[in-house]
Design an enzyme around this catalytic site. Structure first.
Site, PDB file in Angstrom:
ATOM      1  N   ARG A  92      -3.364   2.848   8.587  1.00  0.00           N
ATOM      2  CA  ARG A  92      -4.081   1.733   8.093  1.00  0.00           C
ATOM      3  C   ARG A  92      -2.128   0.942   7.661  1.00  0.00           C
ATOM      4  O   ARG A  92      -1.619   1.257   7.738  1.00  0.00           O
ATOM      5  CB  ARG A  92      -4.403   1.628   6.622  1.00  0.00           C
ATOM      6  CG  ARG A  92      -5.534   2.600   6.492  1.00  0.00           C
ATOM      7  CD  ARG A  92      -6.137   3.359   5.159  1.00  0.00           C
ATOM      8  NE  ARG A  92      -6.919   2.188   4.420  1.00  0.00           N
ATOM      9  CZ  ARG A  92      -7.179   2.076   3.833  1.00  0.00           C
ATOM     10  NH1 ARG A  92      -7.029   2.625   2.442  1.00  0.00           N
ATOM     11  NH2 ARG A  92      -7.612   1.174   2.498  1.00  0.00           N
TER      12      ARG A  92
ATOM     13  N   TYR B 216      11.244 -34.439 -21.519  1.00  0.00           N
ATOM     14  CA  TYR B 216       9.770 -34.031 -21.041  1.00  0.00           C
ATOM     15  C   TYR B 216       9.707 -34.513 -19.826  1.00  0.00           C
ATOM     16  O   TYR B 216      10.331 -35.413 -18.615  1.00  0.00           O
ATOM     17  CB  TYR B 216       9.365 -35.528 -21.932  1.00  0.00           C
ATOM     18  CG  TYR B 216       9.830 -37.243 -21.231  1.00  0.00           C
ATOM     19  CD1 TYR B 216       8.399 -37.046 -20.739  1.00  0.00           C
ATOM     20  CD2 TYR B 216      10.372 -37.690 -22.208  1.00  0.00           C
ATOM     21  CE1 TYR B 216       8.619 -39.040 -20.567  1.00  0.00           C
ATOM     22  CE2 TYR B 216       9.875 -38.654 -21.735  1.00  0.00           C
ATOM     23  CZ  TYR B 216       9.444 -39.329 -21.188  1.00  0.00           C
ATOM     24  OH  TYR B 216       9.710 -40.701 -19.743  1.00  0.00           O
TER      25      TYR B 216
ATOM     26  N   THR C 293       9.310 -40.389  -9.779  1.00  0.00           N
ATOM     27  CA  THR C 293       9.838 -39.848  -8.903  1.00  0.00           C
ATOM     28  C   THR C 293       8.746 -39.847  -7.120  1.00  0.00           C
ATOM     29  O   THR C 293       9.192 -39.234  -6.290  1.00  0.00           O
ATOM     30  CB  THR C 293       9.771 -38.050  -8.905  1.00  0.00           C
ATOM     31  OG1 THR C 293       8.711 -38.236  -9.758  1.00  0.00           O
ATOM     32  CG2 THR C 293      10.669 -38.023  -9.258  1.00  0.00           C
TER      33      THR C 293
ATOM     34  N   HIS D 224     -16.347  -9.906   2.209  1.00  0.00           N
ATOM     35  CA  HIS D 224     -14.666 -11.326   2.359  1.00  0.00           C
ATOM     36  C   HIS D 224     -14.713 -12.216   1.654  1.00  0.00           C
ATOM     37  O   HIS D 224     -14.275 -12.949   1.198  1.00  0.00           O
ATOM     38  CB  HIS D 224     -15.116 -11.385   3.527  1.00  0.00           C
ATOM     39  CG  HIS D 224     -13.571 -12.480   5.145  1.00  0.00           C
ATOM     40  ND1 HIS D 224     -14.170 -13.550   4.741  1.00  0.00           N
ATOM     41  CD2 HIS D 224     -12.439 -12.237   5.097  1.00  0.00           C
ATOM     42  CE1 HIS D 224     -12.878 -14.175   5.073  1.00  0.00           C
ATOM     43  NE2 HIS D 224     -12.222 -13.665   5.051  1.00  0.00           N
TER      44      HIS D 224
ATOM     45  N   GLU E 280      14.200 -45.261 -10.003  1.00  0.00           N
ATOM     46  CA  GLU E 280      12.433 -44.572  -8.596  1.00  0.00           C
ATOM     47  C   GLU E 280      13.109 -45.636  -7.091  1.00  0.00           C
ATOM     48  O   GLU E 280      12.449 -45.576  -6.628  1.00  0.00           O
ATOM     49  CB  GLU E 280      10.963 -45.503  -9.139  1.00  0.00           C
ATOM     50  CG  GLU E 280      10.746 -47.256  -8.967  1.00  0.00           C
ATOM     51  CD  GLU E 280      10.197 -47.419  -9.757  1.00  0.00           C
ATOM     52  OE1 GLU E 280       9.332 -46.592  -9.681  1.00  0.00           O
ATOM     53  OE2 GLU E 280      10.180 -48.239 -10.497  1.00  0.00           O
TER      54      GLU E 280
ATOM     55  N   SER F 164      13.322 -43.189 -17.386  1.00  0.00           N
ATOM     56  CA  SER F 164      11.975 -42.217 -17.262  1.00  0.00           C
ATOM     57  C   SER F 164      11.565 -41.993 -15.241  1.00  0.00           C
ATOM     58  O   SER F 164      11.764 -43.518 -14.505  1.00  0.00           O
ATOM     59  CB  SER F 164      10.749 -42.752 -17.714  1.00  0.00           C
ATOM     60  OG  SER F 164       9.405 -42.656 -16.912  1.00  0.00           O
TER      61      SER F 164
ATOM     62  N   MET G 136      -5.722  -7.294   8.282  1.00  0.00           N
ATOM     63  CA  MET G 136      -4.556  -6.068   9.095  1.00  0.00           C
ATOM     64  C   MET G 136      -5.930  -5.859  10.253  1.00  0.00           C
ATOM     65  O   MET G 136      -7.226  -5.590   9.237  1.00  0.00           O
ATOM     66  CB  MET G 136      -3.923  -6.344   9.208  1.00  0.00           C
ATOM     67  CG  MET G 136      -3.148  -7.426   9.304  1.00  0.00           C
ATOM     68  SD  MET G 136      -1.352  -6.747   9.280  1.00  0.00           S
ATOM     69  CE  MET G 136      -1.082  -6.745   7.785  1.00  0.00           C
TER      70      MET G 136
ATOM     71  N   LYS H  68       0.896  -1.437  -0.039  1.00  0.00           N
ATOM     72  CA  LYS H  68      -0.387  -0.137  -0.055  1.00  0.00           C
ATOM     73  C   LYS H  68       0.732   1.618  -0.024  1.00  0.00           C
ATOM     74  O   LYS H  68       0.468   2.221  -0.670  1.00  0.00           O
ATOM     75  CB  LYS H  68      -0.956  -0.370   1.773  1.00  0.00           C
ATOM     76  CG  LYS H  68      -2.053   1.136   1.687  1.00  0.00           C
ATOM     77  CD  LYS H  68      -2.417   0.869   2.341  1.00  0.00           C
ATOM     78  CE  LYS H  68      -3.972  -0.313   2.198  1.00  0.00           C
ATOM     79  NZ  LYS H  68      -4.659  -0.718   3.825  1.00  0.00           N
TER      80      LYS H  68
ATOM     81  N   ARG I  61       5.150 -49.290 -19.590  1.00  0.00           N
ATOM     82  CA  ARG I  61       5.771 -50.178 -18.309  1.00  0.00           C
ATOM     83  C   ARG I  61       5.033 -51.547 -17.665  1.00  0.00           C
ATOM     84  O   ARG I  61       3.556 -52.063 -18.055  1.00  0.00           O
ATOM     85  CB  ARG I  61       5.285 -49.554 -17.584  1.00  0.00           C
ATOM     86  CG  ARG I  61       5.703 -50.173 -15.176  1.00  0.00           C
ATOM     87  CD  ARG I  61       5.690 -48.875 -14.655  1.00  0.00           C
ATOM     88  NE  ARG I  61       4.819 -48.768 -14.176  1.00  0.00           N
ATOM     89  CZ  ARG I  61       3.738 -48.176 -12.428  1.00  0.00           C
ATOM     90  NH1 ARG I  61       5.549 -47.764 -12.483  1.00  0.00           N
ATOM     91  NH2 ARG I  61       3.182 -48.692 -12.753  1.00  0.00           N
TER      92      ARG I  61
ATOM     93  N   ARG J  19      -3.383  -2.017  -6.380  1.00  0.00           N
ATOM     94  CA  ARG J  19      -2.687  -2.726  -5.809  1.00  0.00           C
ATOM     95  C   ARG J  19      -2.856  -3.558  -7.163  1.00  0.00           C
ATOM     96  O   ARG J  19      -3.650  -3.374  -7.866  1.00  0.00           O
ATOM     97  CB  ARG J  19      -2.675  -3.074  -4.665  1.00  0.00           C
ATOM     98  CG  ARG J  19      -4.136  -3.875  -4.342  1.00  0.00           C
ATOM     99  CD  ARG J  19      -4.114  -4.617  -3.512  1.00  0.00           C
ATOM    100  NE  ARG J  19      -6.232  -5.155  -2.653  1.00  0.00           N
ATOM    101  CZ  ARG J  19      -6.113  -4.699  -1.780  1.00  0.00           C
ATOM    102  NH1 ARG J  19      -5.098  -5.335  -0.372  1.00  0.00           N
ATOM    103  NH2 ARG J  19      -7.610  -5.618  -1.516  1.00  0.00           N
TER     104      ARG J  19
ATOM    105  N   CYS K 244       7.651 -39.328 -14.614  1.00  0.00           N
ATOM    106  CA  CYS K 244       6.329 -39.376 -14.728  1.00  0.00           C
ATOM    107  C   CYS K 244       6.026 -40.176 -13.469  1.00  0.00           C
ATOM    108  O   CYS K 244       5.291 -40.232 -13.012  1.00  0.00           O
ATOM    109  CB  CYS K 244       6.173 -41.224 -15.409  1.00  0.00           C
ATOM    110  SG  CYS K 244       6.976 -42.772 -14.523  1.00  0.00           S
TER     111      CYS K 244
ATOM    112  N   GLY L 155      -7.913  -7.700   4.870  1.00  0.00           N
ATOM    113  CA  GLY L 155      -9.240  -7.505   5.899  1.00  0.00           C
ATOM    114  C   GLY L 155      -8.485  -8.818   7.031  1.00  0.00           C
ATOM    115  O   GLY L 155      -9.040  -8.749   7.603  1.00  0.00           O
TER     116      GLY L 155
END
Ligand code: PEP
Ligand code: MG
Length: 890
Positions: free
Chosen positions: A96, A861, A777, A465, A755, A774, A107, A26, A627, A349, A841, A105
């Site tokens: 303010r 990829y 994860t 709100h 993996e 591949s 504060m 602000k 797979r 803003r 993947c 809203g």
């Protein structure tokens, strides 16, 4: 000497828009607006560093702050020709909060500060309007009382209600100067009764107490919750802005408003917002009077647009709107006041907006030449696209209307009605779809709003709100549905003769504001227009390809519709659960001999062949990674006694035999057990059948289309090169057989998932036997942390709450640990095979932060669920633009 206080307005602007860390959003923007010549009442900003120092020094201020505030206040007095605390011409100020990022809203604010029993008379005389003066004084006591003195705001409302009742009037605006004067007396007596101390009369003391209250509000529970939900650091602190008051409540040529330079719901390029004549800021949001629309185009019958009611000030505001958009090159959320037909800007803003609006505004602004296409790509949060990809109500579906409110945040949602935020959170955590129904929401409700699928309020407008927060969170919201009555005690809502109790289902349409009884069918979103345009721009800059994890024709179709460039993971085991095949799968598992297993697998072969042929057809030449079987076999057998009896009967075996087989297959840690390539090694016939199905399907589609697909066969859970050598040899053996039978040779690749940590660390060895990697994860995160994927929910929230982990590592990749393994494996793999094809993947393939990481590693990829494909396309474009590739070669 540290500068703790920065001036703005009346020709002295110490700050700039890019100083938001120091001045808060602000403060920085007030200085910026003033410096580009917009009408900003003069004031000053006390920096966020004061907030930080205040908390560091046991809630005390730096010694030289007082002098700096005095000097800044004196400058404001001079600029406006009034004096703080003066009996004749008193200066009033607003106090303010303003943090680095906006926390709507969250504060506190105090307006009209500087009024007391003496200055109120001065204000009355100077303005020639005693009613205005006393109205301002009662507003001040009310705000100061609740924010600073902690007096319950209901106590003030009771006194006003009593005054209105006494006078027999319905609206605040009908109360006279005398009425307000007696309200002020009532307020003062009540404050004395509640706090034991008379209302503070000394303006300087009022000022410091208000400043301290704003700094104090940085640590209130609603601010803390908001920060937690939005990843805002407590260290940032808030600034405090002290500014000369301008008055929107001085009569019919005065007004106040909150608006957006474009529609924050749809993105439409139209001045959008609400204003009220003869009112102060809080009246617009409080819902006491019904705010009116800005543009005449948006006015409904009976409404009075600002465009018509105050043409002069509106014209000025339209010019300001253009200046602001040109200057900030983004949609702005502004607050203004008109005092006697003169416009003043109180805030600007970058406006919060829905995903749909964000997309439209970015594309429109690029088309208007305000920003470049590259900038438009960067402007849209990829994760927010998710909201656009989800269904809306089917216009043809039957429905039973319960009521109507304002279309406060788009999207549709069905769920069970709950009446409290806590209950919404509790039931939401159990996976239930809930609709949070409140008369109005307050910052205390945000945890429940977050947990809810949709939000319904019976009070409040488009900037209430509920509306603002729901749009930010991407939750559908219908606000201000006045025809619905909520009874918290009875845990029921009623409208038009219908009663809906807690636990019953309703459906909200946040785009129309309608509320329906029960579930309403939904339809798929449209992916044309602005969406398609932005995607095309994104595709033109991204380096990584985006594939989908898909195994059913429906998923594959959806993936292509969303722009997938192939399949990165087809989990073949998902194809085994189909009722037509599960019998053969179970027969295979129950077989005692290799021969028995081969018989059962022969039954599965035609199904698998068809599955793969269909995927090849849908993907029409795009790469398809298949797979081979991964999960432990017990997952395919029934587990309850009743099911075991039924399945055993179907297979013609004794239930006891099946129990015995289940026991044999049972493992303490099945996810670390007999699964992945370990199955292929124990039961080579399984992978042989799958490989045959793949090659036969390839041959069929090659014949059909004249163009042979190139299947990518992927072996799961490899830890050692030897495992890959063995399973690869199985696949190659089958290939040779099928090619001999078909009298042709087809191209294919054999690769592996990475993996397991051991696979990552020995990736140079494994790469010798792999045509591609591949990264799985999901398992790699599980095995690197030693966190069970299935049980981690029990303690992970504590880890995130306590900051042990910044985020759930199954959602966003742990760059430091799991990411390091991905990087090591990529480098080692490519060190022996230049240009080795690399992809991901795991679930991370659809997470924007993880995608940014993949770019830095140089993966070819990412592969993710079909609905996340557009998210990944945009995230990959942003990653490419932010120079991930440069990092890779460094
Ligand atoms: C993975 O482990 O990341 C993976 C993609 O495989 P799944 O989730 O099927 O174990
Ligand atoms: Mg896995």
């Amino acid at each position: 000497m540290t500068q703790w206080v920065y001036n703005f307005g009346a020709g002295r602007n110490d700050g700039r828009a890019d100083m938001r860390n120091l001045l808060g959003g602000k403060g920085a923007n007030l200085a910026e607006m003033a410096s580009i010549g917009l009408p900003v009442p003069p004031g000053f900003t006390i920096t966020t560093e004061v907030c930080t120092a205040y908390y560091k020094q046991n809630e005390t201020y730096p010694a030289d702050l007082d002098g700096q505030v005095e000097a800044a206040l004196a400058r404001v007095e001079e600029a406006v020709g009034l004096k703080f605390g003066d009996a004749k011409k008193p200066l009033l100020v607003s106090v303010r909060s303003g943090a680095r990022v906006s926390m709507p809203g969250m504060m506190d604010t105090v307006l009209n500060l500087g009024l007391n029993d003496v200055t109120v008379e001065g204000l009355a005389a100077a303005s020639g309007d005693p009613r205005f003066a006393w109205d301002s004084f009662r507003r001040f006591i009310q705000m100061f009382g609740s924010v600073v003195l902690d007096v319950d705001h209901h106590r003030f409302e009771e006194i006003i209600e009593a005054a209105k009742l006494d006078r027999g009037v319905a609206e605040d605006t009908e109360l006279t100067a005398e009425d307000w004067k007696s309200v002020v007396e009532g307020y003062k007596a009540m404050v004395l009764e509640v706090t034991g101390i008379p209302f503070p009369q000394d303006p300087k003391a009022q000022l410091w107490r208000a400043i301290t209250a704003v700094f104090g509000s940085w640590m209130n529970t609603r601010a803390i919750t908001y920060r937690r939900l939005h990843d805002i650091s407590a260290e940032w602190g808030t600034a405090v802005n002290v500014q000369a008051m301008v008055f929107g409540n001085m009569g019919q040529d005065c007004a106040t408003g909150v608006c957006f330079t474009r529609d924050p719901s749809t993105g439409e390029n139209i001045f959008y917002g609400e204003y009220l004549i003869n009112a102060q800021g809080e009246d617009v949001v409080a819902g006491i009077r019904t705010p009116q629309p800005m543009a005449q185009l948006k006015a409904k019958p009976g409404e009075h647009s600002m465009e018509v009611a105050m043409p002069e000030a509106y014209g000025e505001l339209v010019r300001v709107r253009e200046t602001l958009e040109r200057h900030y090159t983004d949609m702005q959320d502004i607050e203004f006041t008109v005092q006697q037909n003169k416009l003043y800007m109180l805030q600007t803003r970058n406006g919060k907006r829905t995903a749909a609006a964000s997309l439209k505004i970015a594309v429109d602004m690029a088309d208007e030449g305000l920003i470049s296409q590259t900038e438009a790509i960067k402007r849209v949060n990829p994760a927010s696209l998710d909201q656009l990809l989800h269904p809306t109500l089917d216009p043809k579906a039957p429905r039973k209307l319960l009521g109507k409110g304002l279309p406060a945040s788009p999207g549709a949602a069905s769920g069970v009605v709950v009446f409290s935020a806590d209950e919404a959170e509790m039931r939401g955590a159990k996976g239930e779809a809930v609709i949070l129904v409140r008369i109005e929401t307050s910052p205390e409700d945000i945890h429940g709003m977050h947990a809810a699928k949709g939000i319904l309020t019976t009070r409040g407008g488009m900037t209430s709100h509920a509306a603002v927060v729901a749009r930010g969170m991407g939750r559908p919201c219908v606000a201000g549905a006045g025809g619905i009555t909520v009874d918290y005690n009875a845990q029921a809502l009623s409208a038009g003769g219908h009663i809906i109790r807690a636990g019953e289902i309703i459906t909200l349409d946040g785009a129309t504001g309608e509320i329906f009884i029960g579930n309403v069918a939904m339809i798929e979103p449209q992916l044309s227009g602005d969406f398609a345009k932005l995607m095309t721009w994104a595709d033109s800059v991204r380096r990584m390809k985006v594939r989908a994890n898909a195994e059913t024709p429906l998923d594959a179709d959806t993936a292509r519709k969303f722009g997938a460039e192939g399949i990165g993971l087809c989990r073949t085991e998902h194809m085994f659960f189909d009722p037509a095949r599960i019998g053969a799968v179970r027969q295979m598992i129950m077989a005692e001999t290799t021969e028995g297993r081969r018989d059962a697998l022969a039954r599965l072969l035609p199904f698998q062949r068809d599955d793969f042929a269909q995927l090849f057809r849908i993907m029409a030449g795009l790469p398809v990674t298949i797979r081979l079987l991964d999960p432990p076999l017990h997952e395919f057998l029934p587990h309850s006694d009743a099911e075991i009896a039924e399945v055993a009967a179907n297979l013609g075996v004794e239930p006891a035999t099946m129990h015995r087989r289940l026991e044999e297959l049972s493992e303490a840690n099945p996810m670390l057990g007999h699964r992945g390539c370990r199955l292929g090694i124990s039961f080579p016939e399984i992978y042989e059948m799958q490989a045959r199905a793949i090659f036969e399907a390839t041959a069929i589609v090659a014949k059909e289309t004249g163009k042979a697909p190139v299947p990518e066969i992927m072996i799961p859970l490899i830890a050692t090169k030897r495992e890959l050598d063995i399973t690869r040899a199985q696949v190659e053996g089958v290939a040779a057989q099928v090619f001999a039978e078909a009298g042709t040779t087809l191209e294919y690749l054999v690769g592996t998932m990475i993996e397991l940590p051991r696979a990552a660390i020995t990736a140079d060895k494994i790469a010798e036997a792999a045509d591609f990697f591949s990264f799985g994860t999901n398992d790699l995160t599980q095995t690197t942390f030693g966190f069970s994927r299935d049980d981690v929910g029990k303690f992970l929230p504590d880890y995130v709450d306590q900051g042990i982990l910044p985020k759930d590592p199954f959602v966003s990749i742990d760059v430091e640990g799991v990411g390091a393994l991905v990087r090591i494996a990529s480098e080692k793999g490519r060190s022996v095979k230049n240009g080795l094809k690399l992809g991901i993947c795991g679930e991370h393939g659809g997470d924007p932060a993880s995608i940014a990481f993949c770019e830095t590693v140089g993966l070819d990829y990412v592969s993710c669920s079909p609905y996340r494909v557009p998210v990944a396309r945009l995230a990959a474009a942003q990653a490419a633009l932010s120079g991930g590739g440069a990092d890779r070669t460094a």
